[in-house]
Design a protein around this motif. Sequence first.
Motif, short mmCIF file in Angstrom:
data_model
loop_
_atom_site.label_atom_id
_atom_site.label_comp_id
_atom_site.label_asym_id
_atom_site.label_seq_id
_atom_site.Cartn_x
_atom_site.Cartn_y
_atom_site.Cartn_z
N ARG A 14 36.53 43.40 35.39
CA ARG A 14 35.67 42.58 36.05
C ARG A 14 36.59 42.00 37.04
O ARG A 14 35.79 41.64 38.34
CB ARG A 14 34.60 41.84 35.45
N GLY A 15 37.74 41.57 36.90
CA GLY A 15 38.52 41.02 37.86
C GLY A 15 38.32 39.53 37.91
O GLY A 15 38.13 38.84 38.98
N VAL A 16 38.00 38.89 36.66
CA VAL A 16 37.37 37.34 36.72
C VAL A 16 38.31 36.47 35.64
O VAL A 16 38.73 37.31 34.57
CB VAL A 16 36.07 37.48 36.46
N ILE A 17 38.51 35.40 35.84
CA ILE A 17 39.38 34.49 34.90
C ILE A 17 38.20 33.45 34.65
O ILE A 17 37.71 32.84 35.75
CB ILE A 17 40.38 33.87 35.51
N TYR A 18 38.05 33.00 33.50
CA TYR A 18 36.95 32.09 33.16
C TYR A 18 37.92 31.06 32.43
O TYR A 18 38.67 31.30 31.61
CB TYR A 18 35.92 32.64 32.01
#
Length: 542
Positions: A14-18
């Motif tokens: 998704r190309g996301v950092i949480y």
Amino acid sequence: MRFKIDNKEVDLTRGVIYTQGSQQRHDIRAKTLQVLTLLVENPDRVVTKQELLNNVWCDVVVQDQVLVQSIKEIRDMLGASTIKTFPKIGYRWVAEIEPINKSAQFKQFMTIRMLALAFLALILVVGLAHFILDRADSQQLPRVAFLPVENNMPDKLHDWVPIKGMDHLTRALAQQTTLPVSNTDDVLLAIEYLQELDTRGVRSLSGKIFKLQQKLDVQLVVQTRLTGYPEDLQLHYTLHSKYGPQQGVILSQSVEDALNQLVNVLADKYQQQEITASGSYHGAFSNQAFAKGVNAFLQRDYEDAIALFRSALVEQPNMLAARRYLAGSLANTYQLEQAISLLQGSLLLTDDSASQKEHLRANLLIGYLLIHWPQGENRQQELDLAEQYIAKAKGLAQSSQDKLFIAYSYEELGKIKRLQGQYSEATRWLLAALEYHQSFHGRYGQTAALIELAKIAIAQQEINEAKHYFNKAMQVANESNASPNQIWVLLAQADMYRELGEKSRAHGIAQQALDIAHQADSPQLIARVQAWFAQVPIHTIN
């Protein structure tokens, strides 16, 4: 691929950092994501600069600085010690990561589900509390203060909204109810006083609500935010009282109507008059969940939005606006069949004066999805089915004399005919749509039809004619300083030049679009432009 590093969870798909322990989410820039993926997948060796440039920037000649910038972004997000630099050679991923396997994903899913259920229970309790306390409130009317309306409209046509909108609310509530209301000047002076006292220089009013209540001796502070597009607006509101904030959202075609609907909400809440507006939702639970869902949708947090809209539909299963936003969220997460099925179900619900507009939207959205999300092998059949739904939307729009949605229907019919190669008929529909858009106060809606006319010209290899339409579209967008429309025009131009083999010119134009997206600080616009650079299709309902 998903993995953990320190207190962060990285989703390369998704190309996301949480960030764990908080609700922080960071979208990774498209090129930086490709660099990160290549390094993480090859931790046992040094990945050379040339290899990275060849794989990530294979379609354009760039300087080494672009790679340096991506490496810097990764270190800023995940830590300086994650990547080791080998001067003049390349980079190597050196940090230890913890892959997230399927069982962990299932555990996370169950955790999210339990949190969603807990949220649902909390909202139900809050709704019950609001119901009880609202009845108590009716015995003692609160003093009300309206804050300036936050203007999030993507144009300069609504610059008047903050103060004039605030004054409209203040005057209308005072005239139509017995609720005591602080006048506009007193509220503005109090805000200015509190901001002068704030030595930190924080301009946001969110953290000053309690002090503002004390300064003005008011029990209810109303905070509002206007977003959407001309003729298709959303007025988000938060009611700050001693019982905590209560949120809602109003859908309307005009600013004045949206403000009047909010006055009706307050009048109804304190039993000052019967509610007459049909475009807002007042269930304590469903209203809160719907408003939060719309906010999540606008921030591209589609998974959260889906949970919130589904929660809203627990109390009001026939809440058509929530069903429409839920369908949009499902489509944006590539759950197309569910989205279309949900919209088709909406069409089976009672068609009265309050729901006709939503039935119009449902037909239009189904057609839009079939046009822009091609699924089946028989493309012609998909387009024929799309035309049937768009034609139904057009009929509903014409019967209610809804000029905006007549124009939208004409545009989609024009797209269908362009995709079918019927250019003359497509042109007729698009020119008819232009006539409607030219009659609106916010005329930048013309850009969509002009872009389609340019695409017809490109298909017929009339490049100069296409440039003429693009120039006209950009002129219209610039007149209103409408950043989304400016970006649509630039990306369509960039597509044309990329197809013509002029890659350098195409990238330069797309870079202009990216600059505008960053200036607008819009996650949706930034993602759309980054997808262009990554050459990946992006299907997003705004």
